[in-house]
Design a protein around this motif. Structure first.
Motif, PDB file in Angstrom:
ATOM      1  N   ASN A  48       0.825  -1.209   0.000  1.00 54.56           N
ATOM      2  CA  ASN A  48       0.000   0.000   0.000  1.00 54.56           C
ATOM      3  C   ASN A  48       0.860   1.261   0.000  1.00 54.56           C
ATOM      4  N   THR A  49       1.924   1.240   0.806  1.00 58.11           N
ATOM      5  CA  THR A  49       2.795   2.407   0.897  1.00 58.11           C
ATOM      6  C   THR A  49       3.532   2.639  -0.420  1.00 58.11           C
ATOM      7  N   ILE A  50       4.020   1.584  -1.028  1.00 57.63           N
ATOM      8  CA  ILE A  50       4.709   1.710  -2.315  1.00 57.63           C
ATOM      9  C   ILE A  50       3.784   2.346  -3.347  1.00 57.63           C
ATOM     10  N   LEU A  51       2.547   1.888  -3.388  1.00 52.41           N
ATOM     11  CA  LEU A  51       1.587   2.455  -4.346  1.00 52.41           C
ATOM     12  C   LEU A  51       1.288   3.918  -4.032  1.00 52.41           C
ATOM     13  N   VAL A  53       3.239   6.080  -2.440  1.00 50.22           N
ATOM     14  CA  VAL A  53       4.415   6.884  -2.775  1.00 50.22           C
ATOM     15  C   VAL A  53       4.473   7.100  -4.283  1.00 50.22           C
ATOM     16  N   HIS A  54       4.275   6.040  -5.038  1.00 47.84           N
ATOM     17  CA  HIS A  54       4.314   6.133  -6.501  1.00 47.84           C
ATOM     18  C   HIS A  54       3.247   7.094  -7.021  1.00 47.84           C
ATOM     19  N   ASP A  55       2.030   6.949  -6.501  1.00 48.89           N
ATOM     20  CA  ASP A  55       0.912   7.744  -7.011  1.00 48.89           C
ATOM     21  C   ASP A  55       0.908   9.190  -6.513  1.00 48.89           C
ATOM     22  N   ASN A  56       1.496   9.441  -5.339  1.00 46.94           N
ATOM     23  CA  ASN A  56       1.392  10.766  -4.724  1.00 46.94           C
ATOM     24  C   ASN A  56       2.721  11.503  -4.606  1.00 46.94           C
ATOM     25  N   ILE A  57       3.731  11.082  -5.346  1.00 52.47           N
ATOM     26  CA  ILE A  57       5.050  11.707  -5.252  1.00 52.47           C
ATOM     27  C   ILE A  57       4.988  13.200  -5.550  1.00 52.47           C
ATOM     28  N   GLY A  58       4.032  13.628  -6.313  1.00 54.00           N
ATOM     29  CA  GLY A  58       3.881  15.047  -6.624  1.00 54.00           C
ATOM     30  C   GLY A  58       3.549  15.897  -5.408  1.00 54.00           C
ATOM     31  N   GLN A  59       3.100  15.283  -4.325  1.00 60.53           N
ATOM     32  CA  GLN A  59       2.752  16.017  -3.110  1.00 60.53           C
ATOM     33  C   GLN A  59       3.967  16.314  -2.236  1.00 60.53           C
ATOM     34  N   LEU A  60       5.110  15.689  -2.537  1.00 60.88           N
ATOM     35  CA  LEU A  60       6.325  15.927  -1.767  1.00 60.88           C
ATOM     36  C   LEU A  60       6.781  17.364  -1.990  1.00 60.88           C
ATOM     37  N   LYS A  61       6.919  18.108  -0.893  1.00 57.30           N
ATOM     38  CA  LYS A  61       7.250  19.523  -1.006  1.00 57.30           C
ATOM     39  C   LYS A  61       8.752  19.766  -1.128  1.00 57.30           C
ATOM     40  N   GLU A  62       9.551  19.043  -0.331  1.00 62.84           N
ATOM     41  CA  GLU A  62      11.003  19.217  -0.381  1.00 62.84           C
ATOM     42  C   GLU A  62      11.669  17.855  -0.461  1.00 62.84           C
ATOM     43  N   ASP A  63      12.604  17.731  -1.373  1.00 63.65           N
ATOM     44  CA  ASP A  63      13.281  16.450  -1.595  1.00 63.65           C
ATOM     45  C   ASP A  63      13.949  15.916  -0.337  1.00 63.65           C
ATOM     46  N   THR A  68      11.251  10.976   5.401  1.00 65.95           N
ATOM     47  CA  THR A  68      10.303  11.325   6.460  1.00 65.95           C
ATOM     48  C   THR A  68       8.877  11.220   5.939  1.00 65.95           C
ATOM     49  N   TRP A  69       8.649  11.700   4.732  1.00 55.97           N
ATOM     50  CA  TRP A  69       7.323  11.649   4.106  1.00 55.97           C
ATOM     51  C   TRP A  69       6.883  10.199   3.913  1.00 55.97           C
ATOM     52  N   VAL A  70       7.776   9.363   3.406  1.00 53.29           N
ATOM     53  CA  VAL A  70       7.456   7.947   3.188  1.00 53.29           C
ATOM     54  C   VAL A  70       7.182   7.257   4.519  1.00 53.29           C
ATOM     55  N   GLU A  77      -0.492   4.059   7.439  1.00 55.00           N
ATOM     56  CA  GLU A  77      -1.056   2.790   6.964  1.00 55.00           C
ATOM     57  C   GLU A  77      -1.107   1.770   8.107  1.00 55.00           C
ATOM     58  N   CYS A  78      -0.043   1.713   8.894  1.00 57.63           N
ATOM     59  CA  CYS A  78      -0.015   0.798  10.054  1.00 57.63           C
ATOM     60  C   CYS A  78      -1.130   1.140  11.032  1.00 57.63           C
ATOM     61  N   ARG A  79      -1.277   2.424  11.302  1.00 51.87           N
ATOM     62  CA  ARG A  79      -2.328   2.870  12.233  1.00 51.87           C
ATOM     63  C   ARG A  79      -3.711   2.464  11.724  1.00 51.87           C
ATOM     64  N   ALA A  80      -3.940   2.626  10.445  1.00 46.40           N
ATOM     65  CA  ALA A  80      -5.248   2.297   9.871  1.00 46.40           C
ATOM     66  C   ALA A  80      -5.553   0.808  10.032  1.00 46.40           C
ATOM     67  N   VAL A  81      -4.583  -0.051   9.744  1.00 44.86           N
ATOM     68  CA  VAL A  81      -4.788  -1.490   9.891  1.00 44.86           C
ATOM     69  C   VAL A  81      -4.977  -1.842  11.368  1.00 44.86           C
ATOM     70  N   TYR A  82      -4.191  -1.217  12.220  1.00 54.25           N
ATOM     71  CA  TYR A  82      -4.295  -1.468  13.668  1.00 54.25           C
ATOM     72  C   TYR A  82      -5.685  -1.088  14.177  1.00 54.25           C
ATOM     73  N   ARG A  83      -6.165   0.098  13.790  1.00 53.45           N
ATOM     74  CA  ARG A  83      -7.501   0.536  14.230  1.00 53.45           C
ATOM     75  C   ARG A  83      -8.585  -0.404  13.707  1.00 53.45           C
ATOM     76  N   LYS A  84      -8.464  -0.826  12.455  1.00 57.03           N
ATOM     77  CA  LYS A  84      -9.438  -1.748  11.871  1.00 57.03           C
ATOM     78  C   LYS A  84      -9.441  -3.066  12.640  1.00 57.03           C
ATOM     79  N   ARG A  85      -8.255  -3.562  12.958  1.00 53.53           N
ATOM     80  CA  ARG A  85      -8.145  -4.813  13.700  1.00 53.53           C
ATOM     81  C   ARG A  85      -8.745  -4.668  15.103  1.00 53.53           C
ATOM     82  N   GLU A  86      -8.491  -3.535  15.745  1.00 51.11           N
ATOM     83  CA  GLU A  86      -9.027  -3.302  17.083  1.00 51.11           C
ATOM     84  C   GLU A  86     -10.566  -3.297  17.059  1.00 51.11           C
TER      85      GLU A  86
END
Length: 167
Positions: A48-51, A53-63, A68-70, A77-86
Motif C-alpha cells: 500500500n505504501t509503495i503504491l 508513494v508512486h501515485d502521490n510523489i507530486g505532493q512531496l514539497k522538499e526532496d 520522512t514523508w514515506v 497505513e499501520c495505524r489504519a490497519v491497527y484501528r481496523k483490527r481493534e
C-alpha cells in the motif's frame, strides 16, 4: 539518498520506488512489526505504501524530506490497519494478546497508549531523532519530548513490576 533515485521516483518509475524500499525493507518491517505483529499485515502495508508513494510523489514539497514523508505514509497505513483490527477484535470479544511469546519489554510497550508507544518505537527501535519524529508525526518537538519522557516513565513502572495496575 541519491538525487538520481529521487528523480526517477518523481517521474513515477515504479522500479526506482521498489529499489528504494528494498534498500530499507528491514527498517520499515521493524516499524510495521512493532505496530501489527503480523507478517501478512506488514507485507500489505509495504504494498500500500509503495503504491501511495508512486501515485502521490507530486505532493512531496522538499526532496530532503522524502524519507520522512514515506515513513509518515507507512505509519499512517499501520495505524489504519491497527484501528481496523481493534474494531474487529472488540466486535468479536477481546483476545488475550499476552498469550504470545514476547519479550517482557515489548509486552509492556503494548500496554502503553499509542501516542507514547509510537514515539518510543521510532526513537529506540528505529533510531530517529526527536526532530525527525516530530516531522513524521507532524508534532512539535516539545510534544515528542514530553511523550517520550512520559512513555518511558510509564514503561519503567511496568517493567519494575507495576504491571498495568502500576499506571
Amino acid at each position: 539518498m541519491t538525487s538520481i533515485i529521487l528523480k526517477k521516483i518523481k517521474k513515477q518509475d515504479m522500479n526506482a520506488v521498489l529499489d528504494w524500499f528494498d534498500a530499507r525493507q528491514s527498517k520499515f518491517y521493524k516499524i510495521g512489526w512493532a505496530y501489527l505483529k503480523n507478517h501478512h499485515d506488514v507485507e500489505d502495508i509495504f504494498h500500500n505504501t509503495i503504491l501511495k508513494v508512486h501515485d502521490n510523489i507530486g505532493q512531496l514539497k522538499e526532496d530532503k524530506y522524502f524519507e520522512t514523508w514515506v515513513t509518515s505514509i507507512f505509519i499512517n497505513e499501520c495505524r489504519a490497519v491497527y484501528r481496523k483490527r481493534e474494531k474487529q477484535v472488540a466486535a468479536n470479544q477481546p483476545e488475550l494478546s499476552h498469550l504470545d511469546n514476547k519479550l517482557e519489554v515489548l509486552e509492556d510497550l503494548d500496554l502503553l497508549e499509542e501516542i507514547h508507544k509510537e514515539v518510543i518505537i521510532l526513537k529506540y527501535l528505529q533510531g530517529f531523532s526527536q526532530k525527525e519524529i516530530a516531522g513524521i508525526l507532524d508534532l512539535p518537538v516539545g510534544t515528542v519530548k514530553s511523550r517520550l519522557y512520559r512513555g518511558l516513565t510509564m514503561l519503567r513502572q511496568l517493567i519494575e513490576g507495576g504491571g498495568a495496575d502500576g499506571l
